[in-house]
Design an enzyme around this catalytic site. Structure first.
Site, PDB file in Angstrom:
ATOM      1  N   ASN A  13       0.878  -1.177   0.000  1.00 43.54           N
ATOM      2  CA  ASN A  13       0.000   0.000   0.000  1.00 43.54           C
ATOM      3  C   ASN A  13       0.912   1.222   0.000  1.00 43.54           C
ATOM      4  O   ASN A  13       1.487   1.581   1.020  1.00 43.54           O
ATOM      5  CB  ASN A  13      -0.880  -0.048   1.257  1.00 43.54           C
ATOM      6  CG  ASN A  13      -1.830   1.122   1.351  1.00 43.54           C
ATOM      7  OD1 ASN A  13      -1.783   2.044   0.530  1.00 43.54           O
ATOM      8  ND2 ASN A  13      -2.676   1.109   2.352  1.00 43.54           N
ATOM      9  N   LYS A  20       3.303   0.894   3.118  1.00 43.64           N
ATOM     10  CA  LYS A  20       2.885  -0.074   4.144  1.00 43.64           C
ATOM     11  C   LYS A  20       2.932  -1.442   3.497  1.00 43.64           C
ATOM     12  O   LYS A  20       2.521  -1.586   2.344  1.00 43.64           O
ATOM     13  CB  LYS A  20       1.432   0.186   4.558  1.00 43.64           C
ATOM     14  CG  LYS A  20       1.268   1.232   5.624  1.00 43.64           C
ATOM     15  CD  LYS A  20      -0.175   1.164   6.147  1.00 43.64           C
ATOM     16  CE  LYS A  20      -0.628   2.540   6.567  1.00 43.64           C
ATOM     17  NZ  LYS A  20      -2.066   2.680   6.664  1.00 43.64           N
ATOM     18  N   ARG A  88      -2.790  -2.209  -3.162  1.00 48.30           N
ATOM     19  CA  ARG A  88      -3.959  -1.362  -2.955  1.00 48.30           C
ATOM     20  C   ARG A  88      -3.851  -0.168  -3.900  1.00 48.30           C
ATOM     21  O   ARG A  88      -2.842   0.524  -3.919  1.00 48.30           O
ATOM     22  CB  ARG A  88      -3.989  -0.860  -1.518  1.00 48.30           C
ATOM     23  CG  ARG A  88      -5.150   0.062  -1.292  1.00 48.30           C
ATOM     24  CD  ARG A  88      -5.064   0.748   0.029  1.00 48.30           C
ATOM     25  NE  ARG A  88      -6.237   1.601   0.182  1.00 48.30           N
ATOM     26  CZ  ARG A  88      -6.295   2.606   1.035  1.00 48.30           C
ATOM     27  NH1 ARG A  88      -5.264   2.880   1.787  1.00 48.30           N
ATOM     28  NH2 ARG A  88      -7.376   3.336   1.121  1.00 48.30           N
ATOM     29  N   HIS A 177     -12.795   3.133   0.383  1.00 48.35           N
ATOM     30  CA  HIS A 177     -12.780   2.153   1.478  1.00 48.35           C
ATOM     31  C   HIS A 177     -13.522   0.870   1.087  1.00 48.35           C
ATOM     32  O   HIS A 177     -13.995   0.133   1.968  1.00 48.35           O
ATOM     33  CB  HIS A 177     -13.459   2.689   2.758  1.00 48.35           C
ATOM     34  CG  HIS A 177     -12.717   3.773   3.474  1.00 48.35           C
ATOM     35  ND1 HIS A 177     -13.369   4.834   4.075  1.00 48.35           N
ATOM     36  CD2 HIS A 177     -11.403   3.973   3.698  1.00 48.35           C
ATOM     37  CE1 HIS A 177     -12.486   5.629   4.644  1.00 48.35           C
ATOM     38  NE2 HIS A 177     -11.272   5.133   4.416  1.00 48.35           N
ATOM     39  N   LEU A 206     -14.730   3.864  10.343  1.00 46.48           N
ATOM     40  CA  LEU A 206     -14.363   5.103  11.029  1.00 46.48           C
ATOM     41  C   LEU A 206     -12.901   5.024  11.449  1.00 46.48           C
ATOM     42  O   LEU A 206     -12.564   4.481  12.507  1.00 46.48           O
ATOM     43  CB  LEU A 206     -15.263   5.313  12.254  1.00 46.48           C
ATOM     44  CG  LEU A 206     -16.770   5.153  12.014  1.00 46.48           C
ATOM     45  CD1 LEU A 206     -17.536   5.224  13.325  1.00 46.48           C
ATOM     46  CD2 LEU A 206     -17.279   6.214  11.028  1.00 46.48           C
ATOM     47  N   GLY A 207     -12.022   5.508  10.591  1.00 45.01           N
ATOM     48  CA  GLY A 207     -10.597   5.556  10.916  1.00 45.01           C
ATOM     49  C   GLY A 207     -10.155   7.006  10.855  1.00 45.01           C
ATOM     50  O   GLY A 207     -10.881   7.895  11.292  1.00 45.01           O
ATOM     51  N   ASN A 208      -8.964   7.275  10.299  1.00 40.22           N
ATOM     52  CA  ASN A 208      -8.602   8.672  10.045  1.00 40.22           C
ATOM     53  C   ASN A 208      -9.504   9.224   8.957  1.00 40.22           C
ATOM     54  O   ASN A 208      -9.986  10.337   9.030  1.00 40.22           O
ATOM     55  CB  ASN A 208      -7.136   8.781   9.663  1.00 40.22           C
ATOM     56  CG  ASN A 208      -6.252   8.660  10.891  1.00 40.22           C
ATOM     57  OD1 ASN A 208      -6.473   9.348  11.885  1.00 40.22           O
ATOM     58  ND2 ASN A 208      -5.279   7.771  10.837  1.00 40.22           N
ATOM     59  N   ARG A 238     -10.465  16.021   7.695  1.00 41.41           N
ATOM     60  CA  ARG A 238     -11.302  16.387   6.544  1.00 41.41           C
ATOM     61  C   ARG A 238     -12.687  16.809   7.013  1.00 41.41           C
ATOM     62  O   ARG A 238     -13.239  16.211   7.932  1.00 41.41           O
ATOM     63  CB  ARG A 238     -11.427  15.203   5.582  1.00 41.41           C
ATOM     64  CG  ARG A 238     -10.187  14.981   4.733  1.00 41.41           C
ATOM     65  CD  ARG A 238     -10.311  13.716   3.909  1.00 41.41           C
ATOM     66  NE  ARG A 238      -9.388  12.695   4.362  1.00 41.41           N
ATOM     67  CZ  ARG A 238      -9.437  11.418   4.020  1.00 41.41           C
ATOM     68  NH1 ARG A 238     -10.379  10.989   3.209  1.00 41.41           N
ATOM     69  NH2 ARG A 238      -8.546  10.570   4.472  1.00 41.41           N
ATOM     70  N   ARG A 282      -8.908   9.227  20.103  1.00 39.63           N
ATOM     71  CA  ARG A 282      -8.553   8.791  21.453  1.00 39.63           C
ATOM     72  C   ARG A 282      -8.176  10.005  22.316  1.00 39.63           C
ATOM     73  O   ARG A 282      -8.636  10.155  23.438  1.00 39.63           O
ATOM     74  CB  ARG A 282      -7.386   7.802  21.388  1.00 39.63           C
ATOM     75  CG  ARG A 282      -7.277   6.973  22.618  1.00 39.63           C
ATOM     76  CD  ARG A 282      -6.325   5.814  22.521  1.00 39.63           C
ATOM     77  NE  ARG A 282      -5.750   5.579  21.202  1.00 39.63           N
ATOM     78  CZ  ARG A 282      -5.015   4.528  20.905  1.00 39.63           C
ATOM     79  NH1 ARG A 282      -4.773   3.618  21.822  1.00 39.63           N
ATOM     80  NH2 ARG A 282      -4.512   4.378  19.705  1.00 39.63           N
ATOM     81  N   ASN A 332     -13.044   0.710  18.531  1.00 39.03           N
ATOM     82  CA  ASN A 332     -12.527   0.962  19.884  1.00 39.03           C
ATOM     83  C   ASN A 332     -13.231   2.036  20.674  1.00 39.03           C
ATOM     84  O   ASN A 332     -13.033   2.132  21.876  1.00 39.03           O
ATOM     85  CB  ASN A 332     -11.050   1.378  19.798  1.00 39.03           C
ATOM     86  CG  ASN A 332     -10.192   0.279  19.199  1.00 39.03           C
ATOM     87  OD1 ASN A 332     -10.087  -0.786  19.780  1.00 39.03           O
ATOM     88  ND2 ASN A 332      -9.608   0.534  18.048  1.00 39.03           N
ATOM     89  N   GLU A 382      -8.181  -5.127   5.921  1.00 44.89           N
ATOM     90  CA  GLU A 382      -8.030  -4.831   4.502  1.00 44.89           C
ATOM     91  C   GLU A 382      -6.922  -5.673   3.864  1.00 44.89           C
ATOM     92  O   GLU A 382      -7.024  -6.085   2.711  1.00 44.89           O
ATOM     93  CB  GLU A 382      -7.771  -3.334   4.311  1.00 44.89           C
ATOM     94  CG  GLU A 382      -9.007  -2.524   4.663  1.00 44.89           C
ATOM     95  CD  GLU A 382      -8.771  -1.025   4.699  1.00 44.89           C
ATOM     96  OE1 GLU A 382      -8.944  -0.386   3.660  1.00 44.89           O
ATOM     97  OE2 GLU A 382      -8.422  -0.504   5.776  1.00 44.89           O
TER      98      GLU A 382
HETATM   99  P1  ADP Z   1      -6.438   4.633   9.401  1.00 43.83           P
HETATM  100  O1  ADP Z   1      -7.670   5.200   8.784  1.00 43.83           O
HETATM  101  O2  ADP Z   1      -5.248   5.516   9.215  1.00 43.83           O
HETATM  102  O3  ADP Z   1      -6.199   3.187   9.118  1.00 43.83           O
HETATM  103  P2  ADP Z   1      -7.318   3.759  12.022  1.00 43.83           P
HETATM  104  O4  ADP Z   1      -8.341   2.863  11.463  1.00 43.83           O
HETATM  105  O5  ADP Z   1      -6.216   3.171  12.832  1.00 43.83           O
HETATM  106  O6  ADP Z   1      -6.693   4.755  10.970  1.00 43.83           O
HETATM  107  O7  ADP Z   1      -8.115   4.804  12.955  1.00 43.83           O
HETATM  108  C1  ADP Z   1      -7.502   5.865  13.603  1.00 43.83           C
HETATM  109  C2  ADP Z   1      -8.489   6.468  14.588  1.00 43.83           C
HETATM  110  O8  ADP Z   1      -8.927   5.443  15.491  1.00 43.83           O
HETATM  111  C3  ADP Z   1      -7.903   7.564  15.454  1.00 43.83           C
HETATM  112  O9  ADP Z   1      -8.843   8.617  15.597  1.00 43.83           O
HETATM  113  C4  ADP Z   1      -7.681   6.871  16.770  1.00 43.83           C
HETATM  114  O10 ADP Z   1      -7.730   7.740  17.858  1.00 43.83           O
HETATM  115  C5  ADP Z   1      -8.821   5.891  16.819  1.00 43.83           C
HETATM  116  N1  ADP Z   1      -8.506   4.796  17.733  1.00 43.83           N
HETATM  117  C6  ADP Z   1      -7.618   3.818  17.559  1.00 43.83           C
HETATM  118  N2  ADP Z   1      -7.540   3.032  18.666  1.00 43.83           N
HETATM  119  C7  ADP Z   1      -8.400   3.565  19.565  1.00 43.83           C
HETATM  120  C8  ADP Z   1      -8.775   3.231  20.906  1.00 43.83           C
HETATM  121  N3  ADP Z   1      -8.235   2.178  21.547  1.00 43.83           N
HETATM  122  N4  ADP Z   1      -9.696   4.001  21.522  1.00 43.83           N
HETATM  123  C9  ADP Z   1     -10.254   5.052  20.888  1.00 43.83           C
HETATM  124  N5  ADP Z   1      -9.932   5.434  19.636  1.00 43.83           N
HETATM  125  C10 ADP Z   1      -9.020   4.705  18.985  1.00 43.83           C
END
Ligand code: ADP
Length: 396
Positions: A13, A20, A88, A177, A206-208, A238, A282, A332, A382
């Site tokens: 990726n 990655k 990817r 996604h 729901l990630g970055n 964003r 977090r 999480n 993924e």
């Molecule tokens: P990406 O989209 O870069 O793959 P991730 O799926 O790892 O990113 O998501 C990142 C987000 O998930 C960040 O906002 C991070 O704070 C949140 N996150 C990751 N682990 C936890 C956790 N244990 N508790 C709360 N939020 C978390």
């Protein structure tokens, strides 16, 4: 007599200055190794990786992509044989509705999508070309973020703008996604013990970056991201949906260029922009718990807009069997799930506090109360999905 080598798929990726990678064993779909080479092309370039529970790091000053991939071969366990490489690729536009084996015509078609993803596709192409140099005899497959959403009906993918924008300039909603939405949908079906073909699902990655997708019978029928990954939900930095007239208004107010405004919407908005604290959920959750009102506000806007999008996506479905949360936040963050659920009572959502607290009751990941709309937490994977796709393309 030595054991036969373990066949494995290498997943790549590639970003603009990072790559990655992950190695997935074909037998048992085990993650053998994962890692990241970053700041490539700079004196600070380096590689970090994990094999089992062991972490390691190595500086690679001024390394380029090819050098990084060569270094990566050096750290592969000796008993592993790479049998395929899966890449990817972010944007496949209408050129690709499924994963494909990479050949010259495929590279040309990916290049034709560069305009639509100027930051991502050229980097993905560079990754493919570097991997072809480093693994000249190993078959390579491209897996597109957009491909899963090629089943969107016209009414969902067209913007209400002059139709010739679509015909001439490929202006439409594509969605992203896709690999994650597809993976968690099939995993949710497996966990529920129901055929995917029979289910109506909404998946929230729901990630970055954040997006939600309506999936009927295993097909994406609507999604929140559009021509680019800027549309839709609130994200780390964003904005997601805003009134498009903001561009003109802020240009007039501040004398900003289009580039400056786009930078604000892509990099200075979302959770970061609202909270002024962080783009990281977090950190925001901790700040909110210790009384930071702007962090709380950012979480509220994020959750409310997510709920609003989920309600909107339900219009694409003839039935809704479950809502699935995934990605770092979805997997999480119990507070975000709880806040979102509070706005979804109209869909019959009610979370079970104890199940939500533990990020889902095993083995299903159920977080909803019995007798209410099923809500699940399903960790995304993924890399595994790309490995499966890669092997499936090569065996067909
Ligand atoms: P990406 O989209 O870069 O793959 P991730 O799926 O790892 O990113 O998501 C990142 C987000 O998930 C960040 O906002 C991070 O704070 C949140 N996150 C990751 N682990 C936890 C956790 N244990 N508790 C709360 N939020 C978390």
């Amino acid at each position: 007599m030595g054991d036969a080598p373990r066949p494995a798929v290498l997943i790549i990726n590639c970003g603009s200055s990072s790559v990655k990678f992950a190695l997935i064993g074909v037998r048992g779909e085990v993650l053998i190794l994962s890692g990241l080479a970053e700041r490539l092309g700079s004196p600070e370039a380096g590689m970090t990786w994990k094999i089992g529970a062991e972490r390691a790091a190595r500086p690679l000053p001024d390394a380029d992509l090819v050098t990084a991939l060569h270094e990566m071969i050096g750290i592969l366990p000796g008993d592993v044989q790479v049998v395929a490489v899966g890449h990817r690729v972010v944007h496949g536009a209408e050129e690709f509705s499924r994963s494909v084996r990479i050949e010259a015509a495929v590279l040309a078609a990916i290049e034709r999508c560069n305009d639509l993803a100027p930051l991502h596709n050229p980097a993905n192409l560079a990754g493919i070309r570097a991997a072809q140099k480093v693994f000249p005899t190993i078959p390579q497959v491209a897996v597109f973020d957009t491909a899963f959403h090629q089943t969107l009906p016209e009414r969902a993918y067209l913007y209400p703008v002059p139709y010739d924008w679509y015909q001439t300039d490929r202006v439409r909603r594509y969605g992203f996604h896709g690999t994650s939405h597809r993976y968690v949908a099939s995993e949710a079906a497996r966990r529920l013990g129901r055929p995917l073909e029979s289910l109506g699902l909404i998946t929230a990655h729901l990630g970055n970056g954040c997006s939600a997708t309506a999936i009927e019978g295993g097909h994406s029928v609507d999604t929140t991201m559009g021509i680019s990954p800027l549309e839709g939900l609130v994200m780390g930095t964003r904005s997601g949906d805003v009134d498009p007239s903001l561009h003109e208004y802020m240009a007039a107010r501040r004398g900003w260029s289009l580039e400056r405004i786009m930078r604000a919407l892509n990099r200075e908005s979302g959770l970061l922009g609202l909270s002024g604290v962080s783009n990281d959920m977090r950190t925001l959750t901790e700040a909110a718990a210790s009384g930071n009102a702007r962090a709380q506000l950012a979480i509220d806007v994020f959750s409310y807009r997510l709920a609003k999008s989920i309600c909107g996506l339900s219009a694409a479905l003839s039935r809704l069997d479950a809502i699935v949360f995934t990605g770092g936040i979805g997997e999480n963050n119990k507070l975000v799930r709880l806040r979102t659920a509070e706005h979804l009572k109209v869909l019959g959502v009610a979370l079970d506090p104890a199940r939500n607290e533990t990020n889902g009751a095993p083995p299903t990941g159920l977080i909803s109360r019995d007798g209410t709309l099923t809500c699940l937490v399903v960790p995304t994977n993924e890399e595994l999905m790309i490995a499966r796709e890669t092997l499936s393309v090569l065996s067909s």
